[in-house]
Design an enzyme around this catalytic site. Structure first.
Site, PDB file in Angstrom:
ATOM      1  N   LYS A 118      58.162 -18.779-143.861  1.00  0.00           N
ATOM      2  CA  LYS A 118      56.962 -19.599-143.679  1.00  0.00           C
ATOM      3  C   LYS A 118      55.755 -18.680-143.789  1.00  0.00           C
ATOM      4  CE  LYS A 118      55.022 -23.183-140.771  1.00  0.00           C
ATOM      5  NZ  LYS A 118      53.688 -22.635-140.641  1.00  0.00           N
ATOM      6  N   ASP A 120      52.093 -17.338-143.892  1.00  0.00           N
ATOM      7  CA  ASP A 120      50.898 -17.668-143.122  1.00  0.00           C
ATOM      8  C   ASP A 120      49.673 -17.672-144.040  1.00  0.00           C
ATOM      9  OD1 ASP A 120      49.396 -18.309-140.984  1.00  0.00           O
ATOM     10  OD2 ASP A 120      49.502 -16.354-139.999  1.00  0.00           O
ATOM     11  N   CYS A 407      18.711  -9.564-126.855  1.00  0.00           N
ATOM     12  CA  CYS A 407      19.610  -8.712-127.634  1.00  0.00           C
ATOM     13  C   CYS A 407      19.830  -7.377-126.921  1.00  0.00           C
ATOM     14  CB  CYS A 407      19.013  -8.489-129.015  1.00  0.00           C
ATOM     15  SG  CYS A 407      19.840  -7.215-129.958  1.00  0.00           S
ATOM     16  N   CYS A 431      15.239  -5.878-135.395  1.00  0.00           N
ATOM     17  CA  CYS A 431      16.338  -5.330-134.591  1.00  0.00           C
ATOM     18  C   CYS A 431      17.018  -4.199-135.369  1.00  0.00           C
ATOM     19  CB  CYS A 431      17.354  -6.425-134.271  1.00  0.00           C
ATOM     20  SG  CYS A 431      18.776  -5.795-133.369  1.00  0.00           S
TER      21      CYS A 431
HETATM   22  S1  IVH Z   1      57.125 -26.910-147.121  1.00  0.00           S
HETATM   23  C1  IVH Z   1      56.445 -31.401-147.249  1.00  0.00           C
HETATM   24  N1  IVH Z   1      57.578 -24.325-147.344  1.00  0.00           N
HETATM   25  O1  IVH Z   1      53.475 -24.368-143.482  1.00  0.00           O
HETATM   26  C2  IVH Z   1      56.514 -29.930-147.494  1.00  0.00           C
HETATM   27  N2  IVH Z   1      55.631 -25.036-146.207  1.00  0.00           N
HETATM   28  O2  IVH Z   1      53.194 -25.778-140.919  1.00  0.00           O
HETATM   29  C3  IVH Z   1      55.812 -29.163-146.476  1.00  0.00           C
HETATM   30  N3  IVH Z   1      54.219 -23.217-145.406  1.00  0.00           N
HETATM   31  O3  IVH Z   1      51.633 -27.121-144.646  1.00  0.00           O
HETATM   32  C4  IVH Z   1      55.637 -27.759-146.773  1.00  0.00           C
HETATM   33  N4  IVH Z   1      55.475 -21.569-146.149  1.00  0.00           N
HETATM   34  O4  IVH Z   1      51.161 -24.788-145.642  1.00  0.00           O
HETATM   35  C5  IVH Z   1      56.751 -25.281-146.867  1.00  0.00           C
HETATM   36  N5  IVH Z   1      58.089 -22.084-147.616  1.00  0.00           N
HETATM   37  C6  IVH Z   1      57.275 -23.032-147.161  1.00  0.00           C
HETATM   38  C7  IVH Z   1      56.081 -22.724-146.480  1.00  0.00           C
HETATM   39  C8  IVH Z   1      55.291 -23.764-146.018  1.00  0.00           C
HETATM   40  C9  IVH Z   1      54.357 -21.882-145.513  1.00  0.00           C
HETATM   41  C10 IVH Z   1      53.104 -23.874-144.727  1.00  0.00           C
HETATM   42  C11 IVH Z   1      52.528 -25.046-145.473  1.00  0.00           C
HETATM   43  C12 IVH Z   1      52.676 -26.208-144.544  1.00  0.00           C
HETATM   44  C13 IVH Z   1      52.703 -25.523-143.226  1.00  0.00           C
HETATM   45  C14 IVH Z   1      53.324 -26.398-142.151  1.00  0.00           C
END
Ligand code: IVH
Length: 678
Positions: A118, A120, A407, A431
């Site tokens: 996931k 960021d 300040c 400043c």
């Molecule tokens: S799938 C319906 N895959 O995480 C599909 N999301 O917290 C939804 N994100 O909005 C997304 N890596 O911005 C998917 N490998 C990944 C991801 C991912 C980051 C983000 C994405 C999503 C958010 C949700």
């Protein structure tokens, strides 16, 4: 296609042609014939019209250019399918519950998942037609996103052409790599701007820049992980989809895996908790997706999130420590940032002593007090920030954090630029914390246009103490500049000094613009210059007199008065005058610093063309002769001097190089000054 009046089409075409012409004048000939403001105005009209009639937008319209200030705002576009987010799970029990729900719905004993990291970052949707990148959208509210196509074109890993000429829409994550995040935040800290709290904010702040050059300068990257309407491409699984994406030329994260059951998912999660810090980008968990599209369809979605996928977040590293004190940093833009001074504590590999408190609204909102036990976390693994207070540990001895009324650097008044602004700023234009920024404004193209006075030199000038206010740049000597050390050669110095010399006779409005008077931009500066004619007149004008000038309202007038009533301003203006800066409108001759002196020139000069140096000498009242005679006062010598040099030697004429010439202008200017003051 709806009916569009002919004159609208013509107007758009005319505007495009006109803007192109002025582009050419400005960018090609470096000889603009209209002001920036007039130019912006034309562009604004075109943008407005194109917004009203998007069907008339063409790829060759000037609005489509790479460049600053072109976009007024992002248009929003309907997503072809809503952009959902994900539900979160945080531990093994929760992920097993997810698996149970899935299995129950699809009526299977085990379900295969694809696990992905996931990332960021910020999710984006990309539309391609016949393999060409057509449209890029932010998530927006999930139904409509903002069109950030132009910025996405500056994310180099996003292909502009696919390897197959197909129509396809894909989704993925744009992110800022660790290294880039650190570079950017260091830069921001150095410049006194608040650092981005985490890489997601940094990415969001970059991808939504109206100025695409900012996006280009910050090396964003991408991972694509989602294909819309996968059945159109014969795809049966998420795994197939990832492979298709790879084949089409997208950047696809290499760490995805097929997991036969939820136990393998948990294994993957545990593995990456350990390994995540080795990645050159930040991941805050994994995403677990049912692999078979058939099963995904059965599971469906809720209004917010799919039922076939879930985020499985990594445990965050948080630690509790005591807030000992709060100090305030004043940035270059005057922003006052509260900083938590903490009892040193070990967190994610380093000892943390200070943490960001963001702004004073945040302190009030979280009710943070000195002496409190606070939880801190490293946002994006790097910048520590105070999350919340452990109120159960309060003793009653805690002290409220005072919101500064002045300040800490200069005791100037502080306030917000507008009510929505979270940042508290020092409003004193003098400043010292803001000096570097003020110098940038002063030297900018729409102000004194001193090209040689870039950020690096300004940095050195201020840090070395040579420049303590705006006027000090007019008192710099070549000797002082050579003392600045590395990177500033003689040629640069000579160039800089000659530009500074020329800046003294800049039009009044440019000087007013450069002063950086709050609320007075170039336009107001022009109005002021035109109607008042001199700085003295403006300084002497009452509020009433100022508000009588068309285009100057009471707020601007008050700001002008406040600026000129400031003792520091009075000193500054006096110093500028003494340096010979022209502070009035009517064309005044340059001070005749070189009156009565005759120069000859020999050899190749490094920093001036012959014409340039002759013009400079003439403009300062001196004469230039083609040959060396007894009447010659100075011979300026460049490289490979000719016979004039030996002749000058014979006649005992003073021989100087370019730097000495510039020094001479200074000395002469000072003599004149003294005579005038006597
Ligand atoms: S799938 C319906 N895959 O995480 C599909 N999301 O917290 C939804 N994100 O909005 C997304 N890596 O911005 C998917 N490998 C990944 C991801 C991912 C980051 C983000 C994405 C999503 C958010 C949700």
């Amino acid at each position: 296609m709806r009916y569009i009046p002919e004159e609208v089409k013509r107007k758009i075409e005319d505007l495009r042609e006109l803007i192109e012409y002025h582009n050419y004048r400005y960018y090609v000939l470096a000889d603009p014939v209209i002001t920036d403001e007039e130019y912006d105005n034309l562009m604004k009209q075109l943008i407005e019209l194109e917004k009203k009639y998007p069907e008339l937008v063409t790829p060759d319209s000037p609005t489509q250019r790479i460049g600053d200030k072109v976009l007024e705002e992002f248009r929003t576009v309907q997503h072809s399918e809503p952009m959902l987010s994900l539900d979160n799970t945080y531990d093994e029990d929760q992920i097993k519950e997810f698996d149970d729900r899935v299995k129950k719905t699809v009526e299977l004993e085990t379900v295969e998942y694809v696990t992905e990291l996931k990332i960021d970052g910020v999710s984006v949707s990309l539309r391609y037609e016949k393999g060409r990148f057509l449209l890029g959208l932010t998530r927006g509210d999930g139904t409509r996103g903002e069109d950030i196509t132009e910025n996405l074109k500056r994310v180099r890993s996003i292909p502009l052409r696919l390897r197959k000429p197909i129509d396809i829409e894909v989704r993925g994550e744009v992110y800022m790599p660790v290294q880039e995040f650190e570079r950017l935040n260091n830069e921001r800290l150095e410049q006194g701007e608040p650092p981005f709290a985490n890489p997601r904010n940094a990415t969001a702040g970059t991808i939504r820049q109206l100025d695409t050059s900012v996006t280009r300068a910050r090396n964003l990257d991408s991972f694509i992980y989602y294909v819309l309407y996968p059945e159109r491409y014969g795809l049966k699984t998420q795994w197939d989809a990832l492979n298709l994406l790879k084949d089409l030329g997208f950047k696809v994260n290499p760490h995805s895996r097929i997991c036969k059951d939820i136990h393998q998912v948990i294994e993957y999660w545990n593995e990456w908790i350990k390994k995540k810090d080795e990645l050159p980008y930040w991941v805050d968990g994994i995403v677990v997706k049912v692999n078979q599209f058939e099963l995904q369809r059965i599971l469906g979605t809720t209004a917010k999130a799919p039922r076939w996928a879930i985020a499985f977040k990594f445990p965050s590293e948080k630690v509790e420590t005591k807030l000992l004190d709060v100090t305030i940093q004043v940035g270059r833009t005057g922003v006052l940032t509260p900083v938590a001074e903490l009892e040193p504590v070990q967190l994610a590999g380093t000892v943390v002593r200070r943490a960001s408190l963001h702004n004073f609204d945040y302190i009030v909102e979280k009710d943070i007090r000195i002496g409190d036990w606070v939880y801190i976390e490293k946002a994006g693994g790097i910048i520590p920030q105070v999350l919340y207070v452990d109120k159960s540990r309060r003793t009653g001895q805690e002290k409220e954090i005072e919101i500064p009324e002045s300040c800490p650097m200069c005791s100037g008044r502080v306030g917000k630029l507008n009510p929505e602004d979270v940042a508290l700023r020092c409003l004193n234009p003098h400043c010292p914390a803001k000096l570097k920024r003020s110098l940038v404004t002063f030297a900018a193209r729409n102000a004194l246009d001193i090209k040689g006075l870039g950020e690096k030199i300004i940095e050195k000038l201020v840090d070395s103490g040579l420049v303590k206010d705006l006027a000090d740049i007019f008192y710099l000597t070549p000797f002082e500049l050579t003392q600045l050390g590395s990177g500033i050669g003689h040629k640069t110095i000579a160039n800089l000094l000659s530009q500074i010399e020329q800046a003294k006779s800049a039009p009044l409005y440019k000087i007013i613009t450069g002063l950086g008077i709050p609320m007075v931009g170039e336009k107001t500066a022009r109005t002021l210059a035109r109607s008042m004619g001199s700085i003295d007149k403006i300084m002497g004008a009452t509020l009433d007199e100022l508000t009588q000038i068309p285009g100057i309202g009471s707020e601007i007038a008050r700001s002008i008065r406040e600026y000129f009533d400031n003792e520091k301003t009075k000193e500054l203006i006096k110093k500028l005058k003494q340096a010979g800066v022209k502070l009035q409108e009517e064309h005044q001759q340059n001070k005749q610093t070189l009156a009565g002196l005759t120069f000859a020139i020999t050899g190749v000069l490094k920093n001036f063309s012959r014409n340039q140096i002759e013009d400079l000498i003439h403009s300062l009242g001196g004469k230039v002769s083609d040959s060396v005679t007894k009447k010659t006062d100075y011979l300026i010598v460049g490289e490979n001097p000719g016979s004039k040099l030996s002749k000058a030697n014979n006649l005992g004429i003073r021989i100087i190089n370019e730097l000495e010439f510039l020094e001479l202008i200074k000395v002469e200017a000072k003599n004149h000054q003294q005579q005038r003051l006597l």
